[in-house]
Design a protein around this motif. Structure first.
Motif, short mmCIF file in Angstrom:
data_model
loop_
_atom_site.label_atom_id
_atom_site.label_comp_id
_atom_site.label_asym_id
_atom_site.label_seq_id
_atom_site.Cartn_x
_atom_site.Cartn_y
_atom_site.Cartn_z
N LYS A 37 0.83 -1.21 0.00
CA LYS A 37 0.00 0.00 0.00
C LYS A 37 0.87 1.26 0.00
N ILE A 38 1.96 1.22 0.74
CA ILE A 38 2.88 2.36 0.75
C ILE A 38 3.56 2.50 -0.61
N LYS A 39 3.88 1.37 -1.21
CA LYS A 39 4.50 1.38 -2.54
C LYS A 39 3.58 2.03 -3.57
N PHE A 54 3.54 13.82 -9.30
CA PHE A 54 2.35 14.58 -8.91
C PHE A 54 2.63 15.52 -7.74
N LYS A 55 3.35 15.02 -6.73
CA LYS A 55 3.68 15.88 -5.59
C LYS A 55 4.50 17.09 -6.04
N ARG A 56 5.49 16.84 -6.89
CA ARG A 56 6.32 17.93 -7.42
C ARG A 56 5.48 18.92 -8.21
N ASP A 57 4.56 18.40 -9.02
CA ASP A 57 3.73 19.28 -9.86
C ASP A 57 2.85 20.19 -9.01
N VAL A 58 2.26 19.65 -7.95
CA VAL A 58 1.40 20.46 -7.08
C VAL A 58 2.21 21.62 -6.49
N THR A 59 3.43 21.32 -6.06
CA THR A 59 4.31 22.39 -5.52
C THR A 59 4.63 23.42 -6.59
N LYS A 84 0.08 20.38 1.58
CA LYS A 84 0.37 20.07 2.98
C LYS A 84 -0.06 18.64 3.33
N ALA A 85 -1.23 18.22 2.82
CA ALA A 85 -1.73 16.88 3.13
C ALA A 85 -0.83 15.80 2.53
N ILE A 86 -0.36 16.03 1.30
CA ILE A 86 0.54 15.06 0.66
C ILE A 86 1.84 14.94 1.46
N GLN A 87 2.39 16.07 1.87
CA GLN A 87 3.63 16.06 2.64
C GLN A 87 3.44 15.33 3.97
N THR A 88 2.32 15.57 4.62
CA THR A 88 2.04 14.91 5.90
C THR A 88 1.88 13.41 5.71
N ASN A 89 1.16 13.00 4.67
CA ASN A 89 1.00 11.58 4.38
C ASN A 89 2.34 10.92 4.08
N GLU A 90 3.16 11.58 3.26
CA GLU A 90 4.46 11.03 2.89
C GLU A 90 5.34 10.84 4.12
N SER A 91 5.33 11.80 5.00
CA SER A 91 6.14 11.71 6.21
C SER A 91 5.74 10.52 7.08
N GLU A 92 4.43 10.35 7.30
CA GLU A 92 3.98 9.23 8.13
C GLU A 92 4.26 7.89 7.46
N LEU A 93 4.02 7.82 6.15
CA LEU A 93 4.24 6.56 5.43
C LEU A 93 5.72 6.18 5.41
N ASN A 94 6.60 7.16 5.29
CA ASN A 94 8.05 6.88 5.33
C ASN A 94 8.47 6.32 6.68
N LEU A 118 2.30 6.32 -7.39
CA LEU A 118 1.28 7.19 -7.97
C LEU A 118 1.49 8.67 -7.65
N VAL A 119 2.01 8.96 -6.46
CA VAL A 119 2.06 10.34 -6.00
C VAL A 119 3.47 10.94 -6.09
N ILE A 120 4.48 10.16 -5.71
CA ILE A 120 5.85 10.71 -5.66
C ILE A 120 6.58 10.46 -6.97
N GLU A 121 6.72 9.19 -7.34
CA GLU A 121 7.51 8.86 -8.53
C GLU A 121 6.86 9.37 -9.81
N SER A 122 5.55 9.50 -9.83
CA SER A 122 4.86 10.02 -11.02
C SER A 122 5.11 11.51 -11.22
#
Length: 369
Positions: A9-11, A22-27, A113-123, A16-20
């Motif tokens: 699930k973390i993968k 998307f997170k960079r694009d939102v920023t 902010k939500a993506i960053q928070t999710n990424e931090s917890e999942l890491n 979908l969000v980091i390697e694609s």
């Protein structure tokens, strides 16, 4: 929760969000609209369309459900209702550039902010649980087991213990039959690892080679099913409209539709027989007797499963041969998301046609016993 399932699930989030990107694009989008020359409706709406397309793709990949089952300290970014907010914003025909910017910037800010928070917890979770999975597992031995997951989303299958027990019995029988179609030795009893709640997620161990072939089998079924859904939702309507009422041409098209519908199950059956034939060349070939009947029963169960909107996952895939290639579990998830998106475009009566044709009835099971 099973460790392999949790890490899978973390993968999915990472892919979908980091390697694609998307997170960079939102920023980048937030930074771009901060410049006065970019605060025009055409530019900002273009960025909004990109975000909406990604959010729909995440929805088709069940990302929200995956994140909800892992995150404990924060809500998934997919729960922000961002898609609805953007659709409402873009549908406003009277809004001007400055007003659009204020609302769009606020939406992007919350999303980032939500993506960053999710990424931090999942890491943090990944770091904790990675140590429980060996990096040295090659899964190349006949004795190795793979971890797979059957995911049940349809309420009819999981709405009662009686129905759910029937489905589990059906899959247990099918997996054992499939093993005998590919291998000479008797299969080990399929060992249940865990049943997770939400959409019912049944995790089990199975021979690794069999798991790889089963994944390919389901991928094929999904591809053929996806082609049929594309035909029904768009292509067929356009073709029939072009016939201008010509009854002979329309009848021909109806015949093609029936063949494509039948081919969902038939393609799975034929690949299962091809896999059986290929395994006959091995040092320990399976028995030839009853292969066609076995393949037919396997195809029925798999088709029933995918037509109902259920899923199958390979949680311990082998590394792809090429570094930039997706692994087969990712390919399987991609085919599943395509089917889910196209299914939504079918009219209800067409959805029911598929369910009526391929749902396994009690009398069907009695005939196969």
């Amino acid at each position: 929760m099973n460790v392999e399932s949790l890490l899978n699930k973390i993968k999915i989030f990472a892919e979908l969000v980091i390697e694609s990107g998307f997170k960079r694009d939102v920023t980048d989008y937030r930074q771009s609209i901060g410049q006065a020359q970019n605060q025009n409706l055409v530019f900002m709406k273009g960025l909004s369309e990109n975000i909406k397309s990604n959010l729909i793709y995440f929805e088709n990949n069940s990302l929200n459900g995956e994140l909800k089952s892992v995150l404990r300290e924060n809500e998934p970014f997919t729960s922000l209702n961002t898609l609805t907010e953007l659709e409402e914003l873009d549908s406003d025909k009277e809004i001007d550039g400055p007003q659009y910017f204020q609302k769009f910037n606020s939406i992007l800010n919350r999303l980032q902010k939500a993506i960053q928070t999710n990424e931090s917890e999942l890491n943090t979770v990944k770091t904790t649980f990675d140590k429980y999975v060996s990096e040295d597992d090659e899964y190349d031995s006949d004795e190795e087991q793979a971890v797979m997951s059957l995911i049940f989303k349809d309420l009819k299958s999981t709405g009662s213990l009686k129905e759910f027990s029937k489905v589990l019995h059906r899959w247990n029988r099918t997996l054992l039959i499939y093993h005998t179609l590919l291998k000479q030795e008797s299969p080990k009893e399929i060992s249940l690892v865990e049943i997770q709640n939400g959409s019912i997620d049944v995790i089990f161990n199975i021979d690794f080679d069999v798991a790889i072939d089963l994944t390919e089998l389901i991928k094929t079924g999904l591809k053929v099913y996806g082609a049929y859904l594309m035909y029904k939702s768009k292509t067929a309507k356009e073709i029939i409209a072009s016939y201008m009422g010509n009854k002979k041409l329309i009848a021909t098209e109806k015949g093609r539709e029936k063949l494509m519908l039948d081919n969902i199950k038939e393609s799975i059956k034929q690949l299962a027989l091809e896999q059986h034939k290929e395994n006959l060349k091995s040092d320990s070939p399976p028995l030839k007797a009853g292969a066609t009947k076995k393949a037919d029963e396997i195809a029925k169960v798999i088709t029933d499963h995918i037509v109902k909107g259920n899923e199958v996952k390979l949680l311990t895939p082998p590394e792809p041969e090429e570094e930039d290639e997706p692994d087969i579990s990712t390919e399987l998830r991609t085919e599943t998301s395509i089917v889910r998106e196209r299914w939504k475009k079918l009219e209800q009566k067409e959805q029911q046609l598929l369910l009526d044709k391929y749902t396994i009835k009690d009398e069907d099971e009695n005939d196969s016993e």
